[in-house]
Write a protein that holds these residues in place. Structure first.
Motif, short mmCIF file in Angstrom:
data_model
loop_
_atom_site.label_atom_id
_atom_site.label_comp_id
_atom_site.label_asym_id
_atom_site.label_seq_id
_atom_site.Cartn_x
_atom_site.Cartn_y
_atom_site.Cartn_z
N ALA A 24 0.74 -1.20 -0.38
CA ALA A 24 -0.18 -0.09 0.01
C ALA A 24 0.66 1.17 0.43
N THR A 25 2.06 1.06 1.00
CA THR A 25 3.01 2.00 1.04
C THR A 25 3.24 2.98 -0.54
N VAL A 82 4.61 5.34 -6.40
CA VAL A 82 3.98 4.73 -7.84
C VAL A 82 3.14 6.61 -7.86
N ALA A 83 2.38 6.92 -7.09
CA ALA A 83 1.56 7.38 -7.48
C ALA A 83 1.78 9.59 -6.90
N THR A 84 2.98 9.13 -5.91
CA THR A 84 3.59 10.10 -6.61
C THR A 84 4.52 10.60 -7.35
N HIS A 85 4.78 9.29 -7.63
CA HIS A 85 5.99 10.04 -9.02
C HIS A 85 5.17 10.18 -10.09
N LEU A 86 3.61 9.81 -10.60
CA LEU A 86 3.45 9.77 -11.41
C LEU A 86 2.34 10.94 -11.44
N ALA A 127 9.24 1.89 -7.14
CA ALA A 127 8.73 1.89 -5.96
C ALA A 127 7.34 0.45 -7.37
N MET A 128 7.57 0.55 -8.24
CA MET A 128 6.57 -0.71 -8.54
C MET A 128 7.12 -1.79 -8.07
#
Length: 127
Positions: free
Chosen positions: A83-84, A89-93, A103-104
């Motif tokens: 979950a972290t 990943v969302a933060t990078h994207l 992260a992936m």
């Protein structure tokens, strides 16, 4: 009496190897956040949620690293770390750019460990 097949022993060792790898990676990442490594401070400035979020993230990473090593809590540790990494990943994207691939990979490894350590379903007990 049941005996372990070589395949199950190999799988068991592989999962333990991933657990140790995740604990080392997340332990180091969490410690760098909590220690205030300048690169982490800059990264969390760019994220824009404040330095308290850096501390929270570091604490979650260290907690997940510890949980994934304990047999009774390995499943929860894997879930927490996966979950972290969804957040990473969302933060990078969406926020900071950069390469989300590390992260992936860590997220997929964490999810794999959680899947392998998932509790047995009540319907499968006793079969």
């Amino acid at each position: 009496m049941t005996t372990s097949t070589p395949r199950s022993l190999t799988q068991h060792r592989m999962v333990w190897g991933f657990r140790i790898l995740l604990a080392l990676a997340f332990g180091a990442a969490g410690a760098s956040k909590l220690a205030g490594v300048p690169q982490m401070v800059q990264l969390f400035d760019a994220v824009g949620f404040g330095q308290g979020f850096r501390y929270l993230t570091g604490a979650v990473e260290i907690m997940g690293a510890l949980l994934v090593l304990v047999p009774a809590t390995g499943f929860l540790g894997g879930l927490l770390l996966a979950a972290t990494m969804v957040g990473g990943v969302a933060t990078h994207l969406l926020l900071i750019g950069g390469n989300p691939f590390p992260a992936m990979v860590l997220g997929l490894l964490s999810a794999f460990v959680a899947w392998r350590l998932r509790p047995a379903s009540p319907s499968s007990v006793g079969r």
